[in-house]
Design a protein around this motif. Structure first.
Motif, PDB file in Angstrom:
ATOM      1  N   CYS A  98      37.020  54.866  30.074  1.00 55.30           N
ATOM      2  CA  CYS A  98      36.481  54.205  28.862  1.00 55.30           C
ATOM      3  C   CYS A  98      35.818  53.621  28.937  1.00 55.30           C
ATOM      4  N   LYS A  99      36.573  52.518  29.928  1.00 53.49           N
ATOM      5  CA  LYS A  99      35.966  51.044  30.427  1.00 53.49           C
ATOM      6  C   LYS A  99      34.305  51.296  30.591  1.00 53.49           C
ATOM      7  N   ILE A 100      34.756  52.186  32.206  1.00 50.02           N
ATOM      8  CA  ILE A 100      32.832  52.580  32.693  1.00 50.02           C
ATOM      9  C   ILE A 100      31.922  53.263  31.955  1.00 50.02           C
ATOM     10  N   ASN A 101      32.515  54.422  30.900  1.00 48.02           N
ATOM     11  CA  ASN A 101      31.221  55.144  30.395  1.00 48.02           C
ATOM     12  C   ASN A 101      31.344  54.189  29.300  1.00 48.02           C
ATOM     13  N   ILE A 102      31.810  54.244  27.956  1.00 43.11           N
ATOM     14  CA  ILE A 102      32.013  53.134  26.823  1.00 43.11           C
ATOM     15  C   ILE A 102      31.599  52.056  27.179  1.00 43.11           C
ATOM     16  N   GLU A 103      32.342  51.153  27.092  1.00 42.75           N
ATOM     17  CA  GLU A 103      32.186  49.831  27.503  1.00 42.75           C
ATOM     18  C   GLU A 103      31.112  49.511  28.269  1.00 42.75           C
ATOM     19  N   GLY A 104      31.172  49.986  29.091  1.00 46.66           N
ATOM     20  CA  GLY A 104      29.658  49.994  30.582  1.00 46.66           C
ATOM     21  C   GLY A 104      28.666  50.180  29.273  1.00 46.66           C
ATOM     22  N   THR A 105      28.367  51.340  29.421  1.00 48.62           N
ATOM     23  CA  THR A 105      27.313  51.701  27.958  1.00 48.62           C
ATOM     24  C   THR A 105      27.166  50.662  27.095  1.00 48.62           C
ATOM     25  N   ALA A 106      28.468  50.400  26.223  1.00 47.68           N
ATOM     26  CA  ALA A 106      28.027  49.162  25.326  1.00 47.68           C
ATOM     27  C   ALA A 106      27.432  48.465  25.365  1.00 47.68           C
ATOM     28  N   ASN A 107      28.156  47.976  26.547  1.00 47.40           N
ATOM     29  CA  ASN A 107      27.312  46.035  27.205  1.00 47.40           C
ATOM     30  C   ASN A 107      25.192  46.955  27.526  1.00 47.40           C
ATOM     31  N   ILE A 108      25.308  47.527  28.168  1.00 47.89           N
ATOM     32  CA  ILE A 108      23.966  48.504  28.233  1.00 47.89           C
ATOM     33  C   ILE A 108      23.033  47.948  26.870  1.00 47.89           C
ATOM     34  N   VAL A 109      23.727  48.963  25.906  1.00 48.77           N
ATOM     35  CA  VAL A 109      23.254  48.619  25.030  1.00 48.77           C
ATOM     36  C   VAL A 109      22.670  47.679  24.200  1.00 48.77           C
ATOM     37  N   ASN A 110      23.959  46.606  24.054  1.00 48.57           N
ATOM     38  CA  ASN A 110      24.011  45.219  23.032  1.00 48.57           C
ATOM     39  C   ASN A 110      22.617  44.188  23.795  1.00 48.57           C
ATOM     40  N   MET A 162      27.489  57.632  21.593  1.00 47.43           N
ATOM     41  CA  MET A 162      27.311  56.813  20.497  1.00 47.43           C
ATOM     42  C   MET A 162      26.963  55.469  20.109  1.00 47.43           C
ATOM     43  N   GLU A 163      27.662  55.256  21.134  1.00 50.77           N
ATOM     44  CA  GLU A 163      26.605  53.896  21.408  1.00 50.77           C
ATOM     45  C   GLU A 163      24.728  53.918  21.809  1.00 50.77           C
ATOM     46  N   ALA A 167      22.136  52.667  19.565  1.00 51.24           N
ATOM     47  CA  ALA A 167      20.626  51.347  19.786  1.00 51.24           C
ATOM     48  C   ALA A 167      19.732  51.762  18.762  1.00 51.24           C
ATOM     49  N   SER A 168      19.889  53.085  18.767  1.00 53.32           N
ATOM     50  CA  SER A 168      19.093  54.240  18.168  1.00 53.32           C
ATOM     51  C   SER A 168      18.403  52.622  16.701  1.00 53.32           C
ATOM     52  N   GLU A 169      20.158  52.558  15.963  1.00 48.09           N
ATOM     53  CA  GLU A 169      19.938  52.100  14.500  1.00 48.09           C
ATOM     54  C   GLU A 169      19.515  51.458  14.629  1.00 48.09           C
ATOM     55  N   GLU A 170      19.415  50.764  16.189  1.00 45.53           N
ATOM     56  CA  GLU A 170      19.488  48.871  15.649  1.00 45.53           C
ATOM     57  C   GLU A 170      18.386  48.667  16.613  1.00 45.53           C
ATOM     58  N   GLY A 171      17.017  49.882  16.324  1.00 50.34           N
ATOM     59  CA  GLY A 171      15.591  49.701  16.282  1.00 50.34           C
ATOM     60  C   GLY A 171      14.877  49.717  18.222  1.00 50.34           C
ATOM     61  N   VAL A 172      16.197  50.328  18.763  1.00 50.87           N
ATOM     62  CA  VAL A 172      15.130  50.570  20.175  1.00 50.87           C
ATOM     63  C   VAL A 172      15.467  52.295  20.386  1.00 50.87           C
ATOM     64  N   ASN A 173      14.419  52.346  20.506  1.00 47.87           N
ATOM     65  CA  ASN A 173      14.061  53.734  20.859  1.00 47.87           C
ATOM     66  C   ASN A 173      14.348  54.966  21.493  1.00 47.87           C
ATOM     67  N   VAL A 174      15.357  55.656  21.904  1.00 46.63           N
ATOM     68  CA  VAL A 174      16.285  56.374  23.104  1.00 46.63           C
ATOM     69  C   VAL A 174      15.919  57.648  23.168  1.00 46.63           C
ATOM     70  N   VAL A 175      16.346  58.211  24.532  1.00 45.49           N
ATOM     71  CA  VAL A 175      16.093  59.485  24.407  1.00 45.49           C
ATOM     72  C   VAL A 175      17.585  60.173  25.083  1.00 45.49           C
ATOM     73  N   ILE A 176      18.214  60.856  24.864  1.00 49.23           N
ATOM     74  CA  ILE A 176      19.442  61.611  26.267  1.00 49.23           C
ATOM     75  C   ILE A 176      19.507  62.989  26.411  1.00 49.23           C
ATOM     76  N   VAL A 177      19.557  62.524  27.991  1.00 50.63           N
ATOM     77  CA  VAL A 177      19.637  64.239  28.336  1.00 50.63           C
ATOM     78  C   VAL A 177      21.367  64.396  29.048  1.00 50.63           C
ATOM     79  N   ASN A 178      20.878  65.967  28.412  1.00 54.89           N
ATOM     80  CA  ASN A 178      22.386  66.056  28.854  1.00 54.89           C
ATOM     81  C   ASN A 178      22.236  67.751  29.701  1.00 54.89           C
ATOM     82  N   PRO A 179      22.240  67.236  31.383  1.00 53.49           N
ATOM     83  CA  PRO A 179      22.320  67.393  32.333  1.00 53.49           C
ATOM     84  C   PRO A 179      23.639  68.782  32.355  1.00 53.49           C
TER      85      PRO A 179
END
Length: 335
Positions: A98-110, A162-163, A167-179
């Motif tokens: 939870c810390k690394i995958n969700i909270e860490g990604t939230a930090n990167i998004v912010n 979800m994080e 970011a996309s809702e806040e104006g950042v262009n994003v792409v997600i890959v699901n390998p």
């Protein structure tokens, strides 16, 4: 400036090589200095000028959970590849997941939002694509059901997605890959390359399930092409081929000159095995090797579609037979 998180991991290291080889200006995050050797090992699988290319990277020691360190990492950055993640299927690791995958990604998004990053590419997993109904082929539209018996890893990677959509809702262009399962040489401690270590010792059992596979070089090439394209706010399944576990394990052991698995591990045996593994953990504290979700996955026949990425980028995937042979040869040379 391009920022790569998780630069010392399998995907991150191969991505860094491709970026610096293309003369991109790159900064990479690392947490442990001793893991920088992984990057050099990956670079050496491509060419002999690995030191020169390695020195083109602007390395910065940072943790994605440390806001002050990330502030320095994002200076003058315009694009981000977020590869950092914690991979574990042990339910006892749920707090770290939870810390690394969700909270860490939230930090990167912010930081992407506050720094007006042009585009963010996030490396997720096919674990977040949901489970099929009536043996349907899994696509990007397959519904994720939070009520399913999902692994903690899958749940946290879904939370990370979800994080990224935030970011996309806040104006950042994003792409997600699901390998799918990413195969590549160099980082022999990564989850997928551990399979080659086990196969090299010889295997006894195979299972009835299937596995989605892809070469790491295909993954990073697609990521770079997606970042350079006009494609935004979409996700793509990255699976080159769907194989049975039997074919996969037999192909690996043959490439490594090891004993191939000849016995079928029937579903009831795996169900017994994960319960015994749980009991052993409770009695000794030993880390889990087989969970309920893993046992189910090993006997599930799932097919992933790669049509969406083929339509978007006209991708031609590396044959998995060729990938396994190449990795096995490199493994035998280096280990």
């Amino acid at each position: 400036m391009i920022l790569v998180t998780g630069g010392t991991g399998l995907v991150g290291a191969h991505l860094l090589y491709k970026l610096v080889k293309n003369n991109e200006k790159v900064r990479a995050i690392y947490r442990n200095e001793h893991k920088l050797k992984h990057v050099k090992q990956v670079f050496s699988t491509y060419s002999d000028d690995d030191d020169a290319l390695f020195n083109h990277i602007d390395w910065i020691e940072a943790n994605i959970l440390d806001i002050s360190q990330l502030n320095d990492a994002f200076t003058n950055v315009t694009q981000v590849y977020h590869c950092a993640a914690f991979i574990s299927f042990d339910p006892n690791k749920h707090k770290a997941l939870c810390k690394i995958n969700i909270e860490g990604t939230a930090n990167i998004v912010n930081f992407c939002i506050s720094n007006n990053i042009e585009k963010l590419c996030y490396v997720s997993s096919i674990a977040t694509t949901g489970k099929p109904i009536n043996n349907e082929v899994i696509t990007e539209e397959t519904h994720w059901n939070p009520e399913d018996d999902n692994s903690f890893y899958a749940i946290t990677k879904y939370g990370a997605e979800m994080e990224v959509w935030r970011a996309s809702e806040e104006g950042v262009n994003v792409v997600i890959v699901n390998p799918g399962v990413i195969l590549g040489a160099g980082v022999w401690s990564s989850a997928s390359t551990q399979l080659f270590k086990k196969a090299h010792k010889g295997l006894t059992y195979y299972t009835t399930g299937t596995i989605g596979l892809i070469d790491v070089k295909d993954v990073v090439s697609i990521m770079i092409d997606l970042q350079k394209s006009d494609i935004i706010n979409k996700r793509f399944i990255l699976v080159a081929e769907n194989w049975s576990y039997q074919k996969f394990l037999q192909t690996m052991t043959k490439a490594l000159n090891a004993n191939p698995p000849k016995k079928l591990a029937k579903p009831w045996l795996l169900q017994l095995a994960w319960r015994l593994d749980w009991l052993l953990h409770k009695l000794t504290g030993k880390e889990r090797q087989l969970t309920k979700q893993m046992a189910t996955s090993l006997t599930t026949k799932t097919i992933y579609s790669n049509q969406e990425i083929k339509n978007a980028l006209k991708v031609e995937f590396t044959p998995i037979n060729k990938t396994i042979s190449s990795i096995a040869n490199r493994y035998l040379e280096q280990v």
